[in-house]
Design an enzyme around this catalytic site. Sequence first.
Site, PDB file in Angstrom:
ATOM      1  N   TRP A   1     -37.485  10.543 -12.324  1.00  0.00           N
ATOM      2  CA  TRP A   1     -37.983  11.030 -13.617  1.00  0.00           C
ATOM      3  C   TRP A   1     -38.502   9.880 -14.473  1.00  0.00           C
ATOM      4  CZ3 TRP A   1     -39.306  15.647 -12.980  1.00  0.00           C
ATOM      5  CH2 TRP A   1     -38.515  16.566 -12.291  1.00  0.00           C
TER       6      TRP A   1
ATOM      7  N   ASP B   1     -34.892  10.251 -22.412  1.00  0.00           N
ATOM      8  CA  ASP B   1     -34.953  11.534 -21.716  1.00  0.00           C
ATOM      9  C   ASP B   1     -33.515  11.926 -21.379  1.00  0.00           C
ATOM     10  OD1 ASP B   1     -35.182  13.640 -19.945  1.00  0.00           O
ATOM     11  OD2 ASP B   1     -36.530  12.622 -18.547  1.00  0.00           O
TER      12      ASP B   1
ATOM     13  N   LYS C   1     -31.312  22.493 -17.946  1.00  0.00           N
ATOM     14  CA  LYS C   1     -30.180  21.880 -17.274  1.00  0.00           C
ATOM     15  C   LYS C   1     -28.888  22.169 -18.033  1.00  0.00           C
ATOM     16  CE  LYS C   1     -33.141  19.704 -14.474  1.00  0.00           C
ATOM     17  NZ  LYS C   1     -34.055  18.704 -14.978  1.00  0.00           N
TER      18      LYS C   1
HETATM   19  C1  PLP Z   1     -35.478  18.117 -14.712  1.00  0.00           C
HETATM   20  C2  PLP Z   1     -35.800  16.846 -15.377  1.00  0.00           C
HETATM   21  C3  PLP Z   1     -37.087  16.582 -15.890  1.00  0.00           C
HETATM   22  C4  PLP Z   1     -38.255  17.531 -15.717  1.00  0.00           C
HETATM   23  O1  PLP Z   1     -38.148  18.600 -16.543  1.00  0.00           O
HETATM   24  P1  PLP Z   1     -39.307  19.713 -16.618  1.00  0.00           P
HETATM   25  O2  PLP Z   1     -38.799  20.555 -17.745  1.00  0.00           O
HETATM   26  O3  PLP Z   1     -39.315  20.400 -15.297  1.00  0.00           O
HETATM   27  O4  PLP Z   1     -40.585  19.043 -16.915  1.00  0.00           O
HETATM   28  C5  PLP Z   1     -37.292  15.391 -16.553  1.00  0.00           C
HETATM   29  N1  PLP Z   1     -36.313  14.496 -16.702  1.00  0.00           N
HETATM   30  C6  PLP Z   1     -35.061  14.705 -16.219  1.00  0.00           C
HETATM   31  C7  PLP Z   1     -34.008  13.679 -16.426  1.00  0.00           C
HETATM   32  C8  PLP Z   1     -34.776  15.890 -15.545  1.00  0.00           C
HETATM   33  O5  PLP Z   1     -33.541  16.102 -15.073  1.00  0.00           O
END
Ligand code: PLP
Length: 354
Positions: free
Chosen positions: A100, A167, A191
């Site tokens: 990511w 993030d 998540k």
């Molecule tokens: C799942 C995830 C993403 C991507 O998220 P989307 O909503 O599918 O764009 C980005 N960063 C992390 C840490 C993730 O776990």
Amino acid sequence: MKIHNFSAGPSILPPQVLLQASEAVLNFNNDNLSILEISHRSKPFVDVMEKARALALELLGLEGKGYKALFLQGGASTQFLMVALNLLEKRAGYLNTGSWSDKAIKEAKIFDDIYEVGSSKSANYNYIPKGYDIPTDYDYFHCTSNNTIFGTQIKEFPDCPIPMVCDMSSDIFSRQLDFSKFDLIYAGAQKNMGPAGTTLVVVKEDILGKVSRKIPSMMDYKVHISKSSMFNTPPVFAVYTSMLTLEWLKDLGGIKAIEKENEKKARLMYSEIDLNPLFKGFSVKEDRSYMNATFNLVDDTLKETFDTMLKEAGISGINGHRSVGGYRASMYNALSLDSVKALVEVMSELESKA
Ligand SMILES: *Cc1c(COP(=O)(O)O)cnc(C)c1O
């Protein structure tokens, strides 16, 4: 049979949240209309949006500290470029700790110069780099708090001399942190917060408006702030369900209370991985994620037996990501300790059989 849902994302939500959300699909707010068929400008929905925004700040301890919460669309992946569009003038520093982060770097590079302050890419991201320097003249520093795929997690964040962007898609609201150390936090809902379709952005207002480029309206945090996260039609159902999850968390006692549960789950999970000779963990111990535990069978010929036993025990969603292989048990906030117990039982049963 009870299904123990270890899915990495979209992932488990509290049962009462699913019930409330499904009720609102048929009859929201006792108006005999579905939440899916009313105006987002109607008072009942405006109240939902305002409550969701307020709860996010309250749970993070960021009320009255100059932050704004937004519920945007496009997933965390859109934040990879939105962060750069809004904050990148000359150069930014990124910590590369997983796929990511790598994607965030790739997007930001479209706009300007990106410097990787540290990277664990050559070790297939099985640890978190430490002791790196963050240049004081960069526009911002970007990191990923939890690496969903590889199962590592930043335990200590740097004292950052420049705005810190994080993030937190896969561990937001899971542990106590001094969230005021961060200037911008983003997290896809699917998540640890709600269904797919919305992304929480918490941003300190005073870092905005400093770049010289023109920013398209939908990509501009200031535009979304000025419209109270209602610049265009928001993903109403995802925001509503996220609000319900945040209420659920608040009623439980907030992050402080859930952190204790998450620690119990992770301790149980990792002690089984460490003590059971049939399994080995993927990431280095000190950086292990409390949300996503990644592990492998030492002897791959046991895979079929293990998979059958998992299925019979109602354990779902623990196949590892294709880039890591093996298994990944995602233990987000809504997953109960009982589910981890069920998984650990199957693992020790395999040991007694083998
Ligand atoms: C799942 C995830 C993403 C991507 O998220 P989307 O909503 O599918 O764009 C980005 N960063 C992390 C840490 C993730 O776990």
